[in-house]
Write a protein that holds these residues in place. Sequence first.
Motif, PDB file in Angstrom:
ATOM      1  N   ALA A   1       0.851  -1.192   0.000  1.00 50.80           N
ATOM      2  CA  ALA A   1       0.000   0.000   0.000  1.00 50.80           C
ATOM      3  C   ALA A   1       0.887   1.243   0.000  1.00 50.80           C
ATOM      4  O   ALA A   1       1.993   1.235   0.523  1.00 50.80           O
ATOM      5  CB  ALA A   1      -0.908   0.000   1.220  1.00 50.80           C
TER       6      ALA A   1
ATOM      7  N   PRO B   1      -4.434   1.250  -1.786  1.00 52.36           N
ATOM      8  CA  PRO B   1      -4.162  -0.084  -1.241  1.00 52.36           C
ATOM      9  C   PRO B   1      -3.293  -0.978  -2.132  1.00 52.36           C
ATOM     10  O   PRO B   1      -2.396  -1.629  -1.653  1.00 52.36           O
ATOM     11  CB  PRO B   1      -5.543  -0.701  -1.072  1.00 52.36           C
ATOM     12  N   ARG B   2      -3.549  -1.013  -3.403  1.00 55.59           N
ATOM     13  CA  ARG B   2      -2.790  -1.876  -4.300  1.00 55.59           C
ATOM     14  C   ARG B   2      -2.547  -1.175  -5.637  1.00 55.59           C
ATOM     15  O   ARG B   2      -3.169  -1.504  -6.635  1.00 55.59           O
ATOM     16  CB  ARG B   2      -3.551  -3.180  -4.533  1.00 55.59           C
TER      17      ARG B   2
ATOM     18  N   VAL C   1      -1.755  -2.432   4.236  1.00 54.99           N
ATOM     19  CA  VAL C   1      -2.867  -1.487   4.107  1.00 54.99           C
ATOM     20  C   VAL C   1      -3.273  -0.885   5.449  1.00 54.99           C
ATOM     21  O   VAL C   1      -3.425   0.336   5.572  1.00 54.99           O
ATOM     22  CB  VAL C   1      -4.076  -2.148   3.410  1.00 54.99           C
TER      23      VAL C   1
END
Length: 98
Positions: free
Chosen positions: A8, A81-82, A54
């Motif tokens: 993240a 987050p990604r 995260v």
Amino acid sequence: MEYFGEEALGLVETRGMVPAIQAVDVMCKTADVVLVSYENMGSGLVTVMVKGDVAAVRSAVEQGAAAAAAIGEMVAAHVIPRPISRVGKIVSRHDIDN
């Protein structure tokens, strides 16, 4: 610290370097995150970026944004987050190890 998009990414943007340094200090002390990079955008805007899992990044960004706002102007805060791996090329442009 190079960033490849595997974790993240948290960003806090302030007006001025002092609140940015305060934000990153609090972020790194309150959660298991690592400072990746900073960007001086001009017009006094400074963005600091951290990486980690995260939950840690969310917590760090919340705490860092509050700390920055307490002593100066906090402009924006965001957690991705990604992110896709190509984001790493943008973030690593001013990586703190170079």
